[in-house]
Design a protein around this motif. Structure first.
Motif, PDB file in Angstrom:
ATOM      1  N   MET A   1       0.761  -1.198   0.182  1.00 13.60           N
ATOM      2  CA  MET A   1       0.132   0.145   0.089  1.00 13.60           C
ATOM      3  C   MET A   1       0.803   1.263   0.054  1.00 13.60           C
ATOM      4  N   ALA A   2       0.510   2.276  -0.784  1.00 10.83           N
ATOM      5  CA  ALA A   2       1.358   3.515  -0.787  1.00 10.83           C
ATOM      6  C   ALA A   2       1.216   4.264   0.476  1.00 10.83           C
ATOM      7  N   ASP A   3       2.157   4.916   0.687  1.00  6.78           N
ATOM      8  CA  ASP A   3       2.487   6.094   1.707  1.00  6.78           C
ATOM      9  C   ASP A   3       1.473   7.174   1.518  1.00  6.78           C
ATOM     10  N   PHE A   4       1.356   7.678   0.361  1.00  2.56           N
ATOM     11  CA  PHE A   4       0.610   8.978  -0.176  1.00  2.56           C
ATOM     12  C   PHE A   4      -0.493   8.516  -1.483  1.00  2.56           C
ATOM     13  N   ASP A   5      -1.384   9.348  -1.186  1.00  2.00           N
ATOM     14  CA  ASP A   5      -2.641   8.925  -2.126  1.00  2.00           C
ATOM     15  C   ASP A   5      -2.131   9.552  -3.650  1.00  2.00           C
ATOM     16  N   ARG A   6      -1.986   8.873  -4.647  1.00  4.08           N
ATOM     17  CA  ARG A   6      -1.575   9.427  -5.952  1.00  4.08           C
ATOM     18  C   ARG A   6      -2.591  10.632  -6.298  1.00  4.08           C
ATOM     19  N   ALA A   7      -3.740  10.578  -6.510  1.00  3.35           N
ATOM     20  CA  ALA A   7      -4.903  11.316  -6.655  1.00  3.35           C
ATOM     21  C   ALA A   7      -4.472  12.831  -5.873  1.00  3.35           C
ATOM     22  N   GLU A   8      -4.023  12.757  -4.629  1.00  3.59           N
ATOM     23  CA  GLU A   8      -3.820  14.024  -3.646  1.00  3.59           C
ATOM     24  C   GLU A   8      -2.356  14.548  -4.344  1.00  3.59           C
ATOM     25  N   LEU A   9      -1.357  13.553  -4.643  1.00  4.11           N
ATOM     26  CA  LEU A   9      -0.212  14.199  -5.214  1.00  4.11           C
ATOM     27  C   LEU A   9      -0.236  14.813  -6.460  1.00  4.11           C
ATOM     28  N   ASP A  10      -1.230  14.219  -7.249  1.00  5.06           N
ATOM     29  CA  ASP A  10      -1.525  14.649  -8.708  1.00  5.06           C
ATOM     30  C   ASP A  10      -2.119  16.276  -8.673  1.00  5.06           C
ATOM     31  N   GLU A  11      -3.117  16.195  -7.552  1.00  4.72           N
ATOM     32  CA  GLU A  11      -3.846  17.446  -7.094  1.00  4.72           C
ATOM     33  C   GLU A  11      -3.018  18.757  -6.726  1.00  4.72           C
ATOM     34  N   MET A  12      -1.718  17.947  -5.850  1.00  8.16           N
ATOM     35  CA  MET A  12      -0.845  19.116  -5.366  1.00  8.16           C
ATOM     36  C   MET A  12       0.047  19.681  -6.585  1.00  8.16           C
ATOM     37  N   VAL A  13       0.257  18.912  -7.561  1.00  9.90           N
ATOM     38  CA  VAL A  13       1.047  19.348  -8.696  1.00  9.90           C
ATOM     39  C   VAL A  13       0.013  20.252  -9.574  1.00  9.90           C
ATOM     40  N   ARG A  14      -1.138  19.983  -9.793  1.00  7.47           N
ATOM     41  CA  ARG A  14      -2.070  20.760 -10.449  1.00  7.47           C
ATOM     42  C   ARG A  14      -1.953  22.346  -9.797  1.00  7.47           C
ATOM     43  N   ARG A  15      -2.248  22.194  -8.110  1.00  6.19           N
ATOM     44  CA  ARG A  15      -2.346  23.439  -7.593  1.00  6.19           C
ATOM     45  C   ARG A  15      -1.033  24.213  -7.874  1.00  6.19           C
ATOM     46  N   TRP A  16      -0.032  23.642  -7.829  1.00 13.25           N
ATOM     47  CA  TRP A  16       1.472  24.345  -7.721  1.00 13.25           C
ATOM     48  C   TRP A  16       1.648  24.852  -9.176  1.00 13.25           C
ATOM     49  N   LEU A  17       1.126  24.145 -10.182  1.00 11.93           N
ATOM     50  CA  LEU A  17       1.359  24.700 -11.668  1.00 11.93           C
ATOM     51  C   LEU A  17       0.523  25.776 -11.693  1.00 11.93           C
ATOM     52  N   GLN A  18      -0.764  25.891 -11.339  1.00 13.23           N
ATOM     53  CA  GLN A  18      -1.582  27.014 -11.323  1.00 13.23           C
ATOM     54  C   GLN A  18      -0.986  28.139 -10.680  1.00 13.23           C
ATOM     55  N   ALA A  19      -0.415  28.058  -9.601  1.00 16.97           N
ATOM     56  CA  ALA A  19       0.080  29.059  -8.428  1.00 16.97           C
ATOM     57  C   ALA A  19       1.174  29.521  -9.065  1.00 16.97           C
ATOM     58  N   ASN A  20       2.103  28.825  -9.842  1.00 15.06           N
ATOM     59  CA  ASN A  20       3.290  29.240 -10.315  1.00 15.06           C
ATOM     60  C   ASN A  20       2.782  30.261 -11.806  1.00 15.06           C
ATOM     61  N   LYS A  21       1.901  29.839 -12.430  1.00 14.12           N
ATOM     62  CA  LYS A  21       1.423  30.773 -13.322  1.00 14.12           C
ATOM     63  C   LYS A  21       0.982  32.082 -12.933  1.00 14.12           C
ATOM     64  N   ASP A  22      -0.020  32.119 -12.151  1.00 12.93           N
ATOM     65  CA  ASP A  22      -0.398  33.219 -11.286  1.00 12.93           C
ATOM     66  C   ASP A  22       0.766  34.132 -11.167  1.00 12.93           C
ATOM     67  N   CYS A  23       1.833  33.408 -10.224  1.00 13.62           N
ATOM     68  CA  CYS A  23       2.963  34.535  -9.862  1.00 13.62           C
ATOM     69  C   CYS A  23       3.624  35.106 -10.834  1.00 13.62           C
ATOM     70  N   GLU A  24       3.797  34.138 -12.033  1.00 10.03           N
ATOM     71  CA  GLU A  24       4.476  34.635 -13.040  1.00 10.03           C
ATOM     72  C   GLU A  24       3.977  35.960 -13.857  1.00 10.03           C
ATOM     73  N   GLU A  25       2.718  35.594 -13.840  1.00  7.37           N
ATOM     74  CA  GLU A  25       1.849  36.857 -14.427  1.00  7.37           C
ATOM     75  C   GLU A  25       2.077  38.195 -13.555  1.00  7.37           C
ATOM     76  N   LYS A  26       2.042  38.162 -12.376  1.00  8.38           N
ATOM     77  CA  LYS A  26       2.329  39.194 -11.297  1.00  8.38           C
ATOM     78  C   LYS A  26       3.662  39.485 -11.340  1.00  8.38           C
ATOM     79  N   GLY A  27       4.663  38.604 -11.548  1.00  6.20           N
ATOM     80  CA  GLY A  27       6.045  39.022 -11.289  1.00  6.20           C
ATOM     81  C   GLY A  27       6.444  39.036  -9.692  1.00  6.20           C
ATOM     82  N   ASP A  28       5.488  38.295  -9.012  1.00  5.64           N
ATOM     83  CA  ASP A  28       5.986  38.249  -7.427  1.00  5.64           C
ATOM     84  C   ASP A  28       5.523  36.738  -7.273  1.00  5.64           C
ATOM     85  N   TRP A  29       6.633  36.074  -6.632  1.00  5.27           N
ATOM     86  CA  TRP A  29       6.353  34.483  -6.370  1.00  5.27           C
ATOM     87  C   TRP A  29       6.219  34.349  -4.911  1.00  5.27           C
ATOM     88  N   ARG A  30       6.261  35.326  -4.120  1.00  8.16           N
ATOM     89  CA  ARG A  30       6.173  35.353  -2.716  1.00  8.16           C
ATOM     90  C   ARG A  30       4.812  34.484  -2.280  1.00  8.16           C
TER      91      ARG A  30
END
Length: 183
Positions: A1-30
């Motif tokens: 059995m996996a220690d982490f849920d794959r669907a949760e990790l995939d959702e983490m990546v999705r959220r991270w990618l969107q946040a990166n795009k938002d920060c790039e548009e603003k020029g502020d990664w904070r």
């Protein structure tokens, strides 16, 4: 059995990618600091003598995705692929670094080589640590090319003045002296 849920990790990546795009548009990664646990660490090597390490969400916000990203407005970091290990919670995101400015031949300024981030998932859609890696030689060559071509932004000129001032910069350490090891 996996220690982490794959669907949760995939959702983490999705959220991270969107946040990166938002920060790039603003020029502020904070705002990315909210994606780290309170005690997370974030570091990278910078050649044979120096390394960077931010310890805790506040240092990550203020220094790693703050001060260290200042001057990189107009740059994007498109992720090319991910390697995800749901057993360990380790994720590797491979990215490019692309400047909006273009060379005389029409190509964007972008270092050759591979860039990436190695993350450890800490649960609750947060990273417990991140370690970046990139081709130091190619990054150095790119910035020298941009200086020669007079293609640096005012923010990058300010960043270079800060880096060459001789002052001790926050988060920067001689190899092996950081408060948390890279490995």
């Amino acid at each position: 059995m996996a220690d982490f849920d794959r669907a949760e990790l995939d959702e983490m990546v999705r959220r991270w990618l969107q946040a990166n795009k938002d920060c790039e548009e603003k020029g502020d990664w904070r705002p990315l600091a909210d994606f780290y646990t309170e005690d997370a660490t974030y570091g990278w090597n910078y050649g044979p003598k120096q390394e960077f390490m931010a310890v805790g969400r506040d240092e990550i916000r203020d220094i790693a995705v703050g001060l260290e990203m200042d001057g990189l407005e107009g740059w994007t970091y498109p992720y090319q692929d991910w390697v995800i290990d749901e057993r360990t919670g380790n994720l590797i995101g491979l990215w490019k670094q692309v400047c909006e400015k273009k060379r005389a031949d029409g190509r964007n300024y972008s270092p050759e080589g591979i860039g990436g981030s190695w993350f450890r998932y800490g649960g609750d859609f947060q990273w417990s640590w991140q370690r970046d890696f990139f081709d130091f030689g190619n990054v150095s060559a790119l910035f020298l090319e941009m200086i020669t071509d007079n293609a640096l932004s005012d923010g990058m000129h300010k960043r270079i003045r800060r880096a060459t001032s001789g002052e001790k910069l926050p988060g920067w350490y001689t190899i092996g002296e950081a408060p948390v090891p890279l490995w």
